[in-house]
Write a protein that holds these residues in place. Structure first.
Motif, mmCIF file in Angstrom:
data_model
loop_
_atom_site.group_PDB
_atom_site.id
_atom_site.type_symbol
_atom_site.label_atom_id
_atom_site.label_comp_id
_atom_site.label_asym_id
_atom_site.label_seq_id
_atom_site.Cartn_x
_atom_site.Cartn_y
_atom_site.Cartn_z
ATOM 1 N N HIS A 127 0.833 -1.206 0.000
ATOM 2 C CA HIS A 127 0.000 0.000 0.000
ATOM 3 C C HIS A 127 0.868 1.256 0.000
ATOM 4 O O HIS A 127 0.603 2.212 -0.757
ATOM 5 C CB HIS A 127 -0.913 0.007 1.229
ATOM 6 N N ASP A 142 0.875 4.054 -2.792
ATOM 7 C CA ASP A 142 0.513 5.418 -2.393
ATOM 8 C C ASP A 142 1.553 6.417 -2.894
ATOM 9 O O ASP A 142 1.207 7.498 -3.402
ATOM 10 C CB ASP A 142 0.421 5.528 -0.865
ATOM 11 N N ARG A 161 1.281 7.016 -6.599
ATOM 12 C CA ARG A 161 0.106 7.836 -6.917
ATOM 13 C C ARG A 161 0.292 9.306 -6.557
ATOM 14 O O ARG A 161 -0.394 10.170 -7.097
ATOM 15 C CB ARG A 161 -1.137 7.269 -6.224
ATOM 16 N N ASP A 179 -3.275 9.506 -12.031
ATOM 17 C CA ASP A 179 -4.204 8.916 -13.000
ATOM 18 C C ASP A 179 -3.516 8.059 -14.057
ATOM 19 O O ASP A 179 -4.164 7.627 -15.017
ATOM 20 C CB ASP A 179 -4.996 10.029 -13.711
ATOM 21 N N GLN A 211 -9.191 -4.091 -3.657
ATOM 22 C CA GLN A 211 -9.608 -3.105 -2.659
ATOM 23 C C GLN A 211 -9.347 -1.687 -3.153
ATOM 24 O O GLN A 211 -10.233 -0.823 -3.088
ATOM 25 C CB GLN A 211 -8.856 -3.352 -1.355
ATOM 26 N N ARG A 212 -8.160 -1.442 -3.661
ATOM 27 C CA ARG A 212 -7.807 -0.086 -4.088
ATOM 28 C C ARG A 212 -8.528 0.317 -5.363
ATOM 29 O O ARG A 212 -8.826 1.505 -5.580
ATOM 30 C CB ARG A 212 -6.292 0.010 -4.302
ATOM 31 N N GLU A 272 -11.436 -0.002 -6.192
ATOM 32 C CA GLU A 272 -12.766 0.567 -5.964
ATOM 33 C C GLU A 272 -12.738 2.090 -6.064
ATOM 34 O O GLU A 272 -13.736 2.708 -6.442
ATOM 35 C CB GLU A 272 -13.296 0.125 -4.603
ATOM 36 N N GLN A 273 -11.607 2.702 -5.716
ATOM 37 C CA GLN A 273 -11.444 4.147 -5.873
ATOM 38 C C GLN A 273 -10.470 4.516 -6.993
ATOM 39 O O GLN A 273 -10.525 5.627 -7.530
ATOM 40 C CB GLN A 273 -10.936 4.777 -4.557
ATOM 41 N N ASP A 274 -9.579 3.599 -7.326
ATOM 42 C CA ASP A 274 -8.541 3.875 -8.322
ATOM 43 C C ASP A 274 -8.860 3.083 -9.587
ATOM 44 O O ASP A 274 -8.475 1.923 -9.738
ATOM 45 C CB ASP A 274 -7.171 3.469 -7.760
ATOM 46 N N THR A 275 -9.538 3.725 -10.511
ATOM 47 C CA THR A 275 -10.013 3.018 -11.709
ATOM 48 C C THR A 275 -8.899 2.773 -12.726
ATOM 49 O O THR A 275 -9.117 2.076 -13.718
ATOM 50 C CB THR A 275 -11.143 3.805 -12.385
#
Length: 394
Positions: free
Chosen positions: A257, A261, A264, A269, A333-334, A336-339
Motif C-alpha cells: 500500500h 501510495d 500515486r 491517473d 480493494q484499491r 474501488e477508488q482507483d479506476t
C-alpha cells in the motif's frame, strides 16, 4: 591505395541516452545510473548498488549517415569463484527499429566474488571498444543498447559522420520495476529482455527499473518512480521478497500500500499495473530464503534451492502463492477508488504448462526463450485490445 577514415568524436550527454535516470561523471567518461544520486545515497546493499549501475534498457539513440560506429567502454564483469564463467555482456545495434548486430567488449574491470564468504574484490582492467558496421546508406536512426547485466562506463563515441540526438517518436513512456527477471537475467541480449521485447511490441519507450535481487518495495525506489515522467507504470512484486525472506505477511500488505501510495503522489491517473510473480516451483509454497545448491555448485552447476519450511507459513512467512493472494486482494480493494489500477497474475505470463516445456535452468531465472514468451504475452495482455496499457481507440 588506402583511404584514411575520418572519425567524429561526439560527447556522450543526456540527450543521446534513453532509459537512464542520471549520468555520473567518472575518471574515464560517464556512468549511466538507473537510480538517482539521492537514492543511491540511501543504499547500503552492494547487490542493489551493482544492479542499478547495470544499464538494462539504457541505449544511445542518434540519427546519422555514418557507416561505422565505435563505442569505447569500461565494463565491469562479474566473476563468481566456484561457479561457471559468465559470458561477456552484449551490445545490441538497432538500425531503424531492427536488430542489426551484436558485439561484446573484452577486458574491463572484474568484480570477483567468493560465493562461500560473500567477499568481493574489484580488479582493474583496460578500456575496450565495441565496433559496428552500418551497412545501409543514407540517414539512419541508430540505437546502441548497452549490456543489461554488466556495469558499463561510456568513454567515447566515434562515428565516420556526424550524429545528432534521435528525434522524439511520440511514443508513450513505460516505467517498469521488478527483479532480476525484469532486469534480464538469462536473456540473450539487452533488446531481448522481456520488458524490452514487450516495449517494442507495444511501441513504448522503456525505462527499466528491474533491479536484480532488489525488488523489495524500497521507499527510495517508489519515490524515484514517483518523480519520473511516465505514461504507463508497472510494478512486478514478489520473488525477491520471498527469496530474501525479507518480511512477514503482517508487514507485506502495508508495504505494498505504501509503495502504491507513493507512486500515486506523482502519477494520480497514470495506468498502473501490479504484476505478481511468474511461476517458480521451488517457492510456490515453500518460503525463502533461496540459497545456492552447494552440491550442484561443487560440480560446476549453478542451481538455487528454497531453504524455508512450508510449515512456517502459519507464522507469516511468505511464499509466492501467499503473495499472489495478497496482491489480488490489495488491488481489488484499491481499484474501488482507483479506476486506473490493474492486476496481472504472473502465471498468465509463465505458468505450469510453460514450466513443463521451458523449465527454469537454475530453478529461479528464465532462459532466453522464456524471456521471449513472457515479453510477447505481456505485450498482448497489457498493450493489446482491452489491456490496461492499450492505446486510446485500440
Amino acid at each position: 591505395m588506402t583511404t584514411q577514415q575520418h572519425w567524429t568524436t561526439t560527447p556522450i550527454t543526456e540527450d543521446l541516452l534513453r532509459g537512464a535516470l542520471e549520468l555520473e561523471r567518472t575518471e574515464h567518461g560517464v556512468l549511466p545510473h538507473r537510480l538517482p544520486a539521492w537514492a543511491r545515497a540511501q543504499i547500503s546493499d552492494g547487490q542493489l548498488a551493482m544492479a542499478e549501475s547495470q544499464p538494462s534498457g539504457v541505449r544511445l539513440a542518434f540519427r546519422t549517415r555514418a557507416a561505422s560506429v565505435e563505442l569505447d567502454t569500461l565494463p565491469t564483469k562479474r566473476v563468481y569463484q566456484g561457479a561457471p564463467p559468465r559470458p561477456d555482456g552484449v551490445y545490441d545495434l538497432v538500425v531503424d527499429g531492427h536488430l542489426a548486430e551484436q558485439v561484446s567488449v573484452a577486458g574491463g574491470n572484474a568484480l570477483v566474488t567468493d560465493l562461500s564468504t560473500g567477499s568481493a574484490e574489484l580488479r582493474s582492467g583496460p578500456v575496450g571498444t565495441a565496433r559496428f558496421s552500418l551497412r545501409r546508406e543514407g540517414v539512419k536512426d541508430v540505437e546502441v543498447w548497452l549490456p543489461h547485466d554488466e556495469t558499463t562506463e561510456l568513454v567515447a563515441l566515434r562515428t565516420d559522420a556526424p550524429v545528432e540526438p534521435a528525434p522524439d517518436r511520440g511514443r508513450r513512456v513505460w516505467l517498469h520495476h521488478g527483479s532480476s527477471i525484469s532486469q534480464g537475467s538469462g536473456a540473450a541480449g539487452p533488446t531481448t529482455t522481456w520488458p524490452a521485447l514487450a516495449a517494442s511490441r507495444g511501441r513504448a519507450e522503456l525505462i527499466n527499473l528491474g533491479l536484480g535481487g532488489s525488488a523489495l518495495l524500497d521507499p527510495f525506489t517508489a519515490r524515484t518512480m514517483r518523480d519520473t515522467a511516465a505514461d504507463l507504470i508497472s510494478v512486478k512484486i514478489g520473488i525477491n521478497i520471498v527469496n530474501t525472506d525479507l518480511m512477514r505477511l503482517r508487514a507485506f500488505a502495508p508495504a505494498v500500500h505504501g509503495f502504491l501510495d507513493t507512486l500515486r503522489e506523482g502519477h494520480p491517473d497514470t495506468p498502473l499495473l501490479v504484476v505478481s510473480p511468474l511461476l517458480c516451483p521451488i517457492h510456490e509454497d515453500t518460503p525463502g530464503p533461496s540459497a545456492f545448491d552447494t552440491d550442484a555448485l561443487s560440480s560446476g552447476t549453478l542451481l538455487f534451492q528454497a531453504t524455508g519450511d512450508p510449515a512456517e507459513r502459519a507464522a507469516g512467512k511468505l511464499t509466492l502463492n501467499v503473495i499472489r493472494e495478497e496482491l489480488d486482494r490489495i488491488v481489488k480493494q484499491r481499484a474501488e477508488q482507483d479506476t486506473h489500477l490493474s492486476y496481472l497474475d504472473g502465471r498468465d505470463l509463465y505458468g505450469e504448462a510453460d514450466h513443463a516445456e521451458l523449465p527454469l535452468p537454475d530453478q529461479l531465472h528464465p532462459d532466453a526463450a522464456t524471456h521471449r514468451l513472457v515479453g510477447e504475452r505481456f505485450a498482448d495482455l497489457a498493450f493489446g485490445v482491452g489491456g490496461p496499457f492499450a492505446s486510446a481507440g485500440v
